[in-house]
Structure formats: structure tokens, C-alpha cells
Write a protein that holds these residues in place. Sequence first.
Motif, PDB file in Angstrom:
ATOM      1  N   ARG A 125       1.112  -1.810  -9.995  1.00 32.82           N
ATOM      2  CA  ARG A 125      -0.214  -1.396 -10.460  1.00 32.82           C
ATOM      3  C   ARG A 125      -1.169  -1.404  -9.278  1.00 32.82           C
ATOM      4  O   ARG A 125      -1.018  -2.191  -8.342  1.00 32.82           O
ATOM      5  N   ARG A 126      -2.138  -0.507  -9.316  1.00 29.11           N
ATOM      6  CA  ARG A 126      -3.155  -0.471  -8.268  1.00 29.11           C
ATOM      7  C   ARG A 126      -4.186  -1.565  -8.534  1.00 29.11           C
ATOM      8  O   ARG A 126      -4.521  -1.861  -9.681  1.00 29.11           O
ATOM      9  N   SER A 127      -4.702  -2.160  -7.440  1.00 26.27           N
ATOM     10  CA  SER A 127      -5.775  -3.146  -7.557  1.00 26.27           C
ATOM     11  C   SER A 127      -6.737  -2.944  -6.400  1.00 26.27           C
ATOM     12  O   SER A 127      -6.521  -2.088  -5.532  1.00 26.27           O
ATOM     13  N   SER A 164       4.184   8.648  -4.353  1.00 26.77           N
ATOM     14  CA  SER A 164       3.716   8.263  -5.687  1.00 26.77           C
ATOM     15  C   SER A 164       4.610   8.854  -6.773  1.00 26.77           C
ATOM     16  O   SER A 164       4.927   8.190  -7.767  1.00 26.77           O
ATOM     17  N   SER A 216       0.847  -1.197   0.000  1.00 27.72           N
ATOM     18  CA  SER A 216       0.000   0.000   0.000  1.00 27.72           C
ATOM     19  C   SER A 216       0.879   1.242   0.000  1.00 27.72           C
ATOM     20  O   SER A 216       1.825   1.335   0.802  1.00 27.72           O
ATOM     21  N   GLY A 235      -4.964  -3.181  -3.101  1.00 34.13           N
ATOM     22  CA  GLY A 235      -3.851  -2.284  -2.811  1.00 34.13           C
ATOM     23  C   GLY A 235      -2.899  -2.205  -3.983  1.00 34.13           C
ATOM     24  O   GLY A 235      -3.318  -2.075  -5.136  1.00 34.13           O
ATOM     25  N   ILE A 236      -1.617  -2.303  -3.693  1.00 31.64           N
ATOM     26  CA  ILE A 236      -0.591  -2.241  -4.723  1.00 31.64           C
ATOM     27  C   ILE A 236      -0.085  -3.649  -5.025  1.00 31.64           C
ATOM     28  O   ILE A 236       0.226  -4.412  -4.115  1.00 31.64           O
TER      29      ILE A 236
END
Length: 295
Positions: free
Chosen positions: A50-52, A34, A17, A55-56
Motif C-alpha cells: 500500500r502507498r503511504s 506498477s 519505493s 513510500g511503499i
Amino acid sequence: MELRHLRYFVAVADAGSLTVAAEQKLHTSQPSLSRQIRDLEQEVGVQLMRRSAHGIELTSAGKAFLDHARTALLQAEAAKEAAQRAAQLARPTFALGFLSGSEIGLLPEVSRILRDEFPGLDIRLSSDFSPALAKALMRGRLEAAFMRPEEHMGDLASRRVRTDPLIFVLPSDHRLASQAAIAPQEIADEIFILPSKTAPAVRRSVLAYFGRAGVDLKPQHEVHNVGHAISMITSTRAVMLLPAYTERLLPESVTARPVKGDVPTLDLIIAYHKANNSPILKLLLSSVGKLAGTA
């Protein structure tokens, strides 16, 4: 590419995260973190994260990059500490680690061996779990460590010092305490405690032993060290397997019994970095045979 980019990337990968990594690990703002990750990806030339919904997540490129990033940070830390040690003009020092509890029997003889040859030697001691000792060796914080074999030793080499039998540890008034030795089948219905993943070698040895014995082990608790084990054994009236040297640490309320039949064992090794050419280390390695009977 700067080291801070690698630190930020590893922190986010470990936390899963951006927010958690920024607030709890890096103490920076999430937007700033970021930007740092985007700068790193731009320099590497591929997307690393990648974001999901969870989280990351690392991309396949990010997973490959992570191992190298960790190694680079370890090497940078080792270089820094090596430079600091080289700048110290004090008496010779030797940083030595011990698996917690093992130093009770080993340290007097180790100290005698080293100080007989190097009278002014400052032995700097550490006591920890084997995984932590291995990491300290790889970072150059320790020059040698008495520990358990780890699955991933990297650039570390080792020599076996001795083989420790495992013993059953249980309350002194337990029904099995009257026996001279205990078979694994006899504890199948008892409350059983397993070492946690902080002691992976002991954990693997215990599980493998019961697997060979055909006992379907169902541990109710896990413990992190001998003190925690003693507390759980007395409070839950449980049984567990521990290396034999821990018997000297037991209070009157807890006792130990040998294993009947096939006795499980666990090696104690001395580990060191392959590139370490210290004459102090060479002396210690040449004296391993003298330590074999030291428990």
C-alpha cells in the motif's frame, strides 16, 4: 506467477519505493512496474503493498509473501547454476569460500588435503564477509566456506574449525602499547572503533565482551574490514578488538596486545549446505581436526 513478478516485488519491498525500484534497480518505467505489481496481487488474490506518506509499505500478507519470494528466487538461481555446473565437462572443481584474511593460514593446508586425494582438482576461491559467504552457500555458488557463525543459517550445517581469541589493536606509540596485556577498563576513555554490521559475529562478540566486563562502550567509529580498521586506528589514534589472526596483517605503525583476564573468543566454522553429498566436501569435513591449529 512468473519469476519476474517475484523479482519486481522484492525490489520494491527492498527499495520502499516504486520509483526508486523502477529507476535504480530494475531499469524500467514506474507505470510498467506498477502494472506488474497489480498483476501479481491479482494472481495472489490479496493486497501485498500500500502507498503511504513514507513510500511503499507491505501489508501483513505482503510481509508473509516476501520471505517466500526471496526463497523462491534463491532456489531458482541455485537451480540455474547447478545446471550450468553439470553441463561443464572440465576437470572437477570445488568452490571454496574464506572469511577475508583467514585464507592466509588455512589455504595451504586445505589445498594440500584436497589435492593429495584429488590431484586434478580446480579449487575456485572466494574471499568475503561471513553474511555474503552464507548467501553464496545457500545459492549453490559455494560448496563450503570458512566463516563466522551466522544467526540465521537456514539449510546450512557447520563444524567448528577453531576458536580465535580477540586482541586489542592500537597505534604502536599509544600509551597502552607498552603494556604486556590490556584490561577492558583501561580503554573506557579511549577512542574506540567497532566492526560494522558487515562483520556481525565479531561485532556481537565485542559488544558482549564489554557488557560482561561492565564497560559502557561508546564507539566513535565503525569499520568494514581490516584495511579500513588500520587506516582509522592510525588516523584517529583509536583502539579496537580484532581476531588474533589479523595481527599478521598489521603495519609497523599499528601493534596488537592480548586481552588481560577473561579473553573474548570467536569461532571459525566450516559451513556447507545440508544437501551437499560431494565426496570432496566429505574429505574436507573429515580433515577439520588437521586445520584446528592453522591460524
